[in-house]
Design a protein around this motif. Structure first.
Motif, PDB file in Angstrom:
ATOM      1  N   GLN A  82      41.377  41.437  37.442  1.00  0.00           N
ATOM      2  CA  GLN A  82      41.553  40.317  36.522  1.00  0.00           C
ATOM      3  C   GLN A  82      42.977  39.800  36.468  1.00  0.00           C
ATOM      4  O   GLN A  82      43.196  38.615  36.363  1.00  0.00           O
ATOM      5  CB  GLN A  82      41.111  40.716  35.114  1.00  0.00           C
ATOM      6  CG  GLN A  82      39.630  40.910  35.016  1.00  0.00           C
ATOM      7  CD  GLN A  82      39.184  41.368  33.656  1.00  0.00           C
ATOM      8  OE1 GLN A  82      39.966  41.466  32.728  1.00  0.00           O
ATOM      9  NE2 GLN A  82      37.913  41.657  33.529  1.00  0.00           N
ATOM     10  N   LYS A  96      36.845  37.482  40.859  1.00  0.00           N
ATOM     11  CA  LYS A  96      37.368  36.817  39.671  1.00  0.00           C
ATOM     12  C   LYS A  96      36.289  36.910  38.600  1.00  0.00           C
ATOM     13  O   LYS A  96      35.178  36.409  38.780  1.00  0.00           O
ATOM     14  CB  LYS A  96      37.707  35.359  39.957  1.00  0.00           C
ATOM     15  CG  LYS A  96      38.298  34.656  38.756  1.00  0.00           C
ATOM     16  CD  LYS A  96      38.672  33.236  39.055  1.00  0.00           C
ATOM     17  CE  LYS A  96      39.226  32.581  37.813  1.00  0.00           C
ATOM     18  NZ  LYS A  96      39.393  31.144  38.000  1.00  0.00           N
ATOM     19  N   ASP A  97      36.624  37.552  37.513  1.00  0.00           N
ATOM     20  CA  ASP A  97      35.688  37.730  36.406  1.00  0.00           C
ATOM     21  C   ASP A  97      35.561  36.397  35.663  1.00  0.00           C
ATOM     22  O   ASP A  97      36.560  35.827  35.219  1.00  0.00           O
ATOM     23  CB  ASP A  97      36.224  38.820  35.484  1.00  0.00           C
ATOM     24  CG  ASP A  97      35.290  39.154  34.347  1.00  0.00           C
ATOM     25  OD1 ASP A  97      34.299  38.429  34.139  1.00  0.00           O
ATOM     26  OD2 ASP A  97      35.562  40.147  33.664  1.00  0.00           O
ATOM     27  N   LEU A  98      34.353  35.905  35.509  1.00  0.00           N
ATOM     28  CA  LEU A  98      34.110  34.625  34.838  1.00  0.00           C
ATOM     29  C   LEU A  98      33.586  34.799  33.416  1.00  0.00           C
ATOM     30  O   LEU A  98      33.140  33.847  32.801  1.00  0.00           O
ATOM     31  CB  LEU A  98      33.110  33.786  35.648  1.00  0.00           C
ATOM     32  CG  LEU A  98      33.509  33.458  37.085  1.00  0.00           C
ATOM     33  CD1 LEU A  98      32.373  32.710  37.787  1.00  0.00           C
ATOM     34  CD2 LEU A  98      34.790  32.651  37.118  1.00  0.00           C
ATOM     35  N   SER A  99      33.669  36.025  32.883  1.00  0.00           N
ATOM     36  CA  SER A  99      33.084  36.293  31.567  1.00  0.00           C
ATOM     37  C   SER A  99      33.952  35.821  30.412  1.00  0.00           C
ATOM     38  O   SER A  99      33.526  35.884  29.264  1.00  0.00           O
ATOM     39  CB  SER A  99      32.795  37.786  31.410  1.00  0.00           C
ATOM     40  OG  SER A  99      34.005  38.519  31.418  1.00  0.00           O
ATOM     41  N   ASP A 100      35.153  35.344  30.698  1.00  0.00           N
ATOM     42  CA  ASP A 100      36.047  34.810  29.667  1.00  0.00           C
ATOM     43  C   ASP A 100      36.255  35.808  28.524  1.00  0.00           C
ATOM     44  O   ASP A 100      36.313  35.435  27.355  1.00  0.00           O
ATOM     45  CB  ASP A 100      35.500  33.483  29.140  1.00  0.00           C
ATOM     46  CG  ASP A 100      36.567  32.662  28.425  1.00  0.00           C
ATOM     47  OD1 ASP A 100      37.762  32.823  28.725  1.00  0.00           O
ATOM     48  OD2 ASP A 100      36.193  31.864  27.541  1.00  0.00           O
ATOM     49  N   GLY A 101      36.312  37.092  28.878  1.00  0.00           N
ATOM     50  CA  GLY A 101      36.601  38.114  27.883  1.00  0.00           C
ATOM     51  C   GLY A 101      35.439  38.518  26.993  1.00  0.00           C
ATOM     52  O   GLY A 101      35.601  39.332  26.088  1.00  0.00           O
ATOM     53  N   VAL A 102      34.259  37.964  27.226  1.00  0.00           N
ATOM     54  CA  VAL A 102      33.099  38.327  26.413  1.00  0.00           C
ATOM     55  C   VAL A 102      32.716  39.770  26.741  1.00  0.00           C
ATOM     56  O   VAL A 102      32.518  40.125  27.904  1.00  0.00           O
ATOM     57  CB  VAL A 102      31.907  37.384  26.677  1.00  0.00           C
ATOM     58  CG1 VAL A 102      30.659  37.874  25.963  1.00  0.00           C
ATOM     59  CG2 VAL A 102      32.254  35.970  26.266  1.00  0.00           C
ATOM     60  N   LYS A 158      27.176  40.170  34.140  1.00  0.00           N
ATOM     61  CA  LYS A 158      28.560  39.851  34.433  1.00  0.00           C
ATOM     62  C   LYS A 158      28.605  38.744  35.474  1.00  0.00           C
ATOM     63  O   LYS A 158      28.114  38.916  36.583  1.00  0.00           O
ATOM     64  CB  LYS A 158      29.251  41.105  34.966  1.00  0.00           C
ATOM     65  CG  LYS A 158      30.720  40.972  35.170  1.00  0.00           C
ATOM     66  CD  LYS A 158      31.421  41.204  33.875  1.00  0.00           C
ATOM     67  CE  LYS A 158      32.798  41.750  34.073  1.00  0.00           C
ATOM     68  NZ  LYS A 158      33.479  41.941  32.818  1.00  0.00           N
ATOM     69  N   HIS A 160      33.099  35.306  40.403  1.00  0.00           N
ATOM     70  CA  HIS A 160      33.366  34.438  41.546  1.00  0.00           C
ATOM     71  C   HIS A 160      33.942  35.360  42.601  1.00  0.00           C
ATOM     72  O   HIS A 160      34.956  36.015  42.382  1.00  0.00           O
ATOM     73  CB  HIS A 160      34.375  33.342  41.168  1.00  0.00           C
ATOM     74  CG  HIS A 160      34.702  32.435  42.306  1.00  0.00           C
ATOM     75  ND1 HIS A 160      35.748  32.690  43.166  1.00  0.00           N
ATOM     76  CD2 HIS A 160      34.135  31.286  42.725  1.00  0.00           C
ATOM     77  CE1 HIS A 160      35.806  31.722  44.066  1.00  0.00           C
ATOM     78  NE2 HIS A 160      34.834  30.860  43.822  1.00  0.00           N
TER      79      HIS A 160
END
Length: 164
Positions: A63, A78-84, A90, A93
């Protein structure tokens, strides 16, 4: 932060010894120690085993420093969870470098949905080969042996949704 120190920090947060992590991953204590001290790097498959044992997704290691990850690994997460936190899936990208062939099947719990954003990817699922181009998808049980490869001269970008 480099991957090794992140593994060490998470392991210590969980009050887990290197011996316990080794038992959960099937990886030697000495190798894990070298990884944590950044004296060697690990394969994506081994990193996934470590992440599973630490109850986190492998993307968590990438991240903060995607450039560093690109140097060490053929896959850029690339984690697209925006911190959720606490979601049962999950979104990621993932970029595969040109001519990238990890070559080893992996298996893990859950399912994966793949949508090709750019380029082409070859996904082998229990020996069956799937050729996917931009705009195509594949959804599968990740407990079946699978791996991805990019045989082209261009990078491949995927949207991957995993509940692993």
């Amino acid at each position: 932060m480099a991957i090794g120190p992140q593994i060490r920090m998470k392991r210590k947060e969980l009050k887990m010894t290197l011996k316990e992590l080794a038992e959960k991953t099937g990886v030697s204590i000495s190798f894990l120690s070298q990884v944590e001290l950044d004296k060697c790097s690990t394969t994506l498959e081994t990193l996934r085993k470590i992440a599973d044992a630490l109850a986190i997704h492998p993307s968590a290691f990438f991240q903060e420093d995607a450039d560093h990850a690109e140097d060490e690994f053929p896959f850029i997460y690339k984690d697209l969870s925006d911190g959720v936190m606490g979601a049962n899936f999950k979104p990621l990208h993932i970029t595969l470098k040109p001519h990238e062939d990890r070559g080893n099947e992996i298996q893990h719990l859950g399912h994966e949905f793949i949508y090709v954003l750019r380029g082409e990817v070859i996904i082998t699922l229990e020996g069956e080969v799937h050729y996917l181009k931009e705009g195509q998808t594949l959804f599968y049980d990740a407990s079946k042996g699978h791996y991805w490869r990019n045989d082209s001269t261009e990078k491949c970008e995927l949207l991957v949704i995993s509940n692993a």
